[in-house]
Design a protein around this motif. Structure first.
Motif, PDB file in Angstrom:
ATOM      1  N   MET A   1     -36.927 -27.742  -6.051  1.00 24.78           N
ATOM      2  CA  MET A   1     -36.352 -26.803  -5.093  1.00 24.78           C
ATOM      3  C   MET A   1     -37.225 -25.557  -4.985  1.00 24.78           C
ATOM      4  SD  MET A   1     -32.621 -24.991  -5.142  1.00 24.78           S
ATOM      5  CE  MET A   1     -32.938 -23.539  -6.109  1.00 24.78           C
ATOM      6  N   ALA A   2     -37.455 -25.116  -3.769  1.00 26.30           N
ATOM      7  CA  ALA A   2     -38.307 -23.939  -3.542  1.00 26.30           C
ATOM      8  C   ALA A   2     -37.450 -22.720  -3.207  1.00 26.30           C
ATOM      9  CB  ALA A   2     -39.293 -24.217  -2.413  1.00 26.30           C
ATOM     10  N   TYR A   3     -38.077 -21.569  -3.362  1.00 31.26           N
ATOM     11  CA  TYR A   3     -37.398 -20.303  -3.062  1.00 31.26           C
ATOM     12  C   TYR A   3     -38.147 -19.567  -1.955  1.00 31.26           C
ATOM     13  CZ  TYR A   3     -35.159 -20.982  -7.616  1.00 31.26           C
ATOM     14  OH  TYR A   3     -34.444 -21.484  -8.675  1.00 31.26           O
ATOM     15  N   TRP A   4     -37.375 -18.806  -1.182  1.00 30.54           N
ATOM     16  CA  TRP A   4     -37.917 -18.085  -0.030  1.00 30.54           C
ATOM     17  C   TRP A   4     -37.251 -16.733   0.101  1.00 30.54           C
ATOM     18  CZ3 TRP A   4     -41.683 -21.116   2.094  1.00 30.54           C
ATOM     19  CH2 TRP A   4     -41.606 -22.499   1.840  1.00 30.54           C
ATOM     20  N   LEU A   5     -37.824 -15.935   1.012  1.00 29.54           N
ATOM     21  CA  LEU A   5     -37.164 -14.701   1.432  1.00 29.54           C
ATOM     22  C   LEU A   5     -37.251 -14.648   2.946  1.00 29.54           C
ATOM     23  CD1 LEU A   5     -37.319 -11.136  -0.012  1.00 29.54           C
ATOM     24  CD2 LEU A   5     -37.834 -11.490   2.416  1.00 29.54           C
ATOM     25  N   MET A   6     -36.138 -14.327   3.587  1.00 31.84           N
ATOM     26  CA  MET A   6     -36.135 -14.210   5.047  1.00 31.84           C
ATOM     27  C   MET A   6     -35.471 -12.896   5.450  1.00 31.84           C
ATOM     28  SD  MET A   6     -35.856 -17.963   6.634  1.00 31.84           S
ATOM     29  CE  MET A   6     -34.197 -18.536   6.271  1.00 31.84           C
ATOM     30  N   LYS A   7     -36.109 -12.271   6.467  1.00 31.74           N
ATOM     31  CA  LYS A   7     -35.607 -10.996   6.965  1.00 31.74           C
ATOM     32  C   LYS A   7     -34.720 -11.203   8.181  1.00 31.74           C
ATOM     33  CE  LYS A   7     -39.920  -8.524   5.885  1.00 31.74           C
ATOM     34  NZ  LYS A   7     -41.055  -7.806   6.519  1.00 31.74           N
ATOM     35  N   SER A   8     -33.684 -10.388   8.252  1.00 29.07           N
ATOM     36  CA  SER A   8     -32.828 -10.370   9.438  1.00 29.07           C
ATOM     37  C   SER A   8     -32.360  -8.948   9.669  1.00 29.07           C
ATOM     38  CB  SER A   8     -31.622 -11.281   9.232  1.00 29.07           C
ATOM     39  OG  SER A   8     -30.734 -11.203  10.340  1.00 29.07           O
ATOM     40  N   GLU A   9     -32.309  -8.562  10.945  1.00 30.19           N
ATOM     41  CA  GLU A   9     -31.693  -7.275  11.238  1.00 30.19           C
ATOM     42  C   GLU A   9     -30.184  -7.471  11.159  1.00 30.19           C
ATOM     43  OE1 GLU A   9     -33.168  -5.468  14.774  1.00 30.19           O
ATOM     44  OE2 GLU A   9     -35.242  -6.020  14.361  1.00 30.19           O
ATOM     45  N   PRO A  10     -29.500  -6.678  10.350  1.00 26.58           N
ATOM     46  CA  PRO A  10     -28.058  -6.894  10.170  1.00 26.58           C
ATOM     47  C   PRO A  10     -27.272  -6.798  11.474  1.00 26.58           C
ATOM     48  CG  PRO A  10     -28.846  -5.075   8.770  1.00 26.58           C
ATOM     49  CD  PRO A  10     -30.038  -5.648   9.463  1.00 26.58           C
ATOM     50  N   ASP A  11     -27.808  -6.073  12.462  1.00 26.77           N
ATOM     51  CA  ASP A  11     -27.137  -6.035  13.765  1.00 26.77           C
ATOM     52  C   ASP A  11     -27.119  -7.415  14.413  1.00 26.77           C
ATOM     53  OD1 ASP A  11     -26.695  -3.376  13.470  1.00 26.77           O
ATOM     54  OD2 ASP A  11     -28.265  -2.717  14.843  1.00 26.77           O
ATOM     55  N   GLU A  12     -28.146  -8.221  14.103  1.00 22.71           N
ATOM     56  CA  GLU A  12     -28.214  -9.594  14.622  1.00 22.71           C
ATOM     57  C   GLU A  12     -27.365 -10.517  13.760  1.00 22.71           C
ATOM     58  OE1 GLU A  12     -30.198 -11.653  16.857  1.00 22.71           O
ATOM     59  OE2 GLU A  12     -30.315  -9.829  18.057  1.00 22.71           O
ATOM     60  N   LEU A  13     -27.721 -10.576  12.483  1.00 16.05           N
ATOM     61  CA  LEU A  13     -26.952 -11.355  11.508  1.00 16.05           C
ATOM     62  C   LEU A  13     -27.121 -10.692  10.150  1.00 16.05           C
ATOM     63  CD1 LEU A  13     -25.275 -13.901  10.816  1.00 16.05           C
ATOM     64  CD2 LEU A  13     -27.426 -15.028  10.228  1.00 16.05           C
ATOM     65  N   SER A  14     -26.011 -10.328   9.537  1.00 18.84           N
ATOM     66  CA  SER A  14     -26.024  -9.730   8.201  1.00 18.84           C
ATOM     67  C   SER A  14     -25.520 -10.753   7.198  1.00 18.84           C
ATOM     68  CB  SER A  14     -25.119  -8.498   8.172  1.00 18.84           C
ATOM     69  OG  SER A  14     -23.770  -8.893   8.356  1.00 18.84           O
ATOM     70  N   ILE A  15     -25.702 -10.454   5.924  1.00 18.15           N
ATOM     71  CA  ILE A  15     -25.183 -11.363   4.897  1.00 18.15           C
ATOM     72  C   ILE A  15     -23.656 -11.422   4.980  1.00 18.15           C
ATOM     73  CG2 ILE A  15     -25.099  -9.594   3.083  1.00 18.15           C
ATOM     74  CD1 ILE A  15     -26.076 -13.299   2.552  1.00 18.15           C
ATOM     75  N   GLU A  16     -23.035 -10.294   5.352  1.00 20.91           N
ATOM     76  CA  GLU A  16     -21.570 -10.302   5.506  1.00 20.91           C
ATOM     77  C   GLU A  16     -21.173 -11.205   6.678  1.00 20.91           C
ATOM     78  OE1 GLU A  16     -23.418  -7.501   5.334  1.00 20.91           O
ATOM     79  OE2 GLU A  16     -22.878  -6.715   3.352  1.00 20.91           O
ATOM     80  N   GLY A  17     -21.939 -11.113   7.759  1.00 24.99           N
ATOM     81  CA  GLY A  17     -21.669 -11.961   8.920  1.00 24.99           C
ATOM     82  C   GLY A  17     -21.811 -13.428   8.569  1.00 24.99           C
ATOM     83  N   LEU A  18     -22.865 -13.743   7.818  1.00 23.64           N
ATOM     84  CA  LEU A  18     -23.056 -15.133   7.398  1.00 23.64           C
ATOM     85  C   LEU A  18     -21.915 -15.574   6.483  1.00 23.64           C
ATOM     86  CD1 LEU A  18     -24.752 -17.700   7.384  1.00 23.64           C
ATOM     87  CD2 LEU A  18     -26.093 -16.728   5.496  1.00 23.64           C
ATOM     88  N   GLY A  19     -21.439 -14.639   5.654  1.00 30.70           N
ATOM     89  CA  GLY A  19     -20.317 -14.958   4.784  1.00 30.70           C
ATOM     90  C   GLY A  19     -19.072 -15.327   5.583  1.00 30.70           C
ATOM     91  N   ARG A  20     -18.855 -14.617   6.683  1.00 26.85           N
ATOM     92  CA  ARG A  20     -17.681 -14.916   7.528  1.00 26.85           C
ATOM     93  C   ARG A  20     -17.862 -16.249   8.246  1.00 26.85           C
ATOM     94  NH1 ARG A  20     -17.832  -9.289   8.234  1.00 26.85           N
ATOM     95  NH2 ARG A  20     -19.268  -9.439   9.986  1.00 26.85           N
ATOM     96  N   LEU A  21     -19.096 -16.480   8.740  1.00 23.00           N
ATOM     97  CA  LEU A  21     -19.366 -17.717   9.480  1.00 23.00           C
ATOM     98  C   LEU A  21     -19.437 -18.926   8.552  1.00 23.00           C
ATOM     99  CD1 LEU A  21     -22.205 -16.361  11.804  1.00 23.00           C
ATOM    100  CD2 LEU A  21     -19.903 -17.030  12.549  1.00 23.00           C
ATOM    101  N   GLY A  22     -19.923 -18.691   7.335  1.00 24.01           N
ATOM    102  CA  GLY A  22     -20.151 -19.810   6.414  1.00 24.01           C
ATOM    103  C   GLY A  22     -21.529 -20.412   6.609  1.00 24.01           C
ATOM    104  N   GLU A  23     -21.814 -20.778   7.886  1.00 22.44           N
ATOM    105  CA  GLU A  23     -23.112 -21.366   8.214  1.00 22.44           C
ATOM    106  C   GLU A  23     -23.635 -20.731   9.499  1.00 22.44           C
ATOM    107  OE1 GLU A  23     -21.718 -25.850   6.723  1.00 22.44           O
ATOM    108  OE2 GLU A  23     -22.537 -25.559   8.743  1.00 22.44           O
TER     109      GLU A  23
END
Length: 149
Positions: A1-23
């Motif tokens: 398994m590999a590891y990565w880092l990805m950037k997102s502007e929270p206005d577009e998608l935040s970790i909280e937003g992803l938490g609500r969406l699930g996927e």
DNA sequence: GCCAACGTTGGC
DNA sequence: GCCAACGTTGGC
């Protein structure tokens, strides 16, 4: 398994937003180097979810790849901010992956703090002038960052 | 292939 | 809003 880092502007998608969406679909990457990293991802790989262009830039959570790279539909959508007039269904140069929320960190690991870690000097994120939005993270770097939570 | 001009990223 | 750094475009 590999590891990565990805950037997102929270206005577009935040970790909280992803938490609500699930996927969610991770799309809109329009840089060849970043795209090539997207294409190298496998289902099950994990990545740090970085908040950029916001009041508190830093690593805000962890997520997982649940679908490997496929043609990015936003490149073909004239309504999309990420529309690419040169892309066609047959020749779409851009890729997307699907991701799932794993963990929202209790506190954002701020960029300034990450820069202080000697074990992260090789990570493009902390290097001057680097704008790469998708990058590999070594197991050693992953361990350094996880220990900061 | 060079390189100036332009657009974008992203921290501050 | 500023601006440094980078990537892309397009004329030559």
């Amino acid at each position: 398994m590999a590891y990565w880092l990805m950037k997102s502007e929270p206005d577009e998608l935040s970790i909280e937003g992803l938490g609500r969406l699930g996927e969610a679909r991770w799309d809109g990457v329009r840089n060849y180097q970043a795209r090539n990293f997207l294409r190298a991802m496998n289902v099950g790989d994990e990545f740090f979810f970085y908040h950029s262009s916001c009041p508190q830039p830093g690593i805000a959570g962890i997520a997982r790849i649940i679908r490997a790279a496929y043609p990015d539909p936003t490149a073909l959508d004239p309504q999309s901010h990420y529309y690419d007039a040169k892309a066609t269904a047959d020749k779409n140069p851009w890729s997307a992956v699907d991701v799932a929320h794993v963990q929202t960190l209790p506190r954002v690991l701020e960029l300034g703090r990450l820069k202080q870690q000697s074990g992260l000097a090789e990570l493009p994120l902390v290097q001057k002038g680097s704008r790469l939005s998708v990058m590999p993270v070594t197991p050693e770097q992953w361990a350094v960052i996880v220990a900061l939570r």
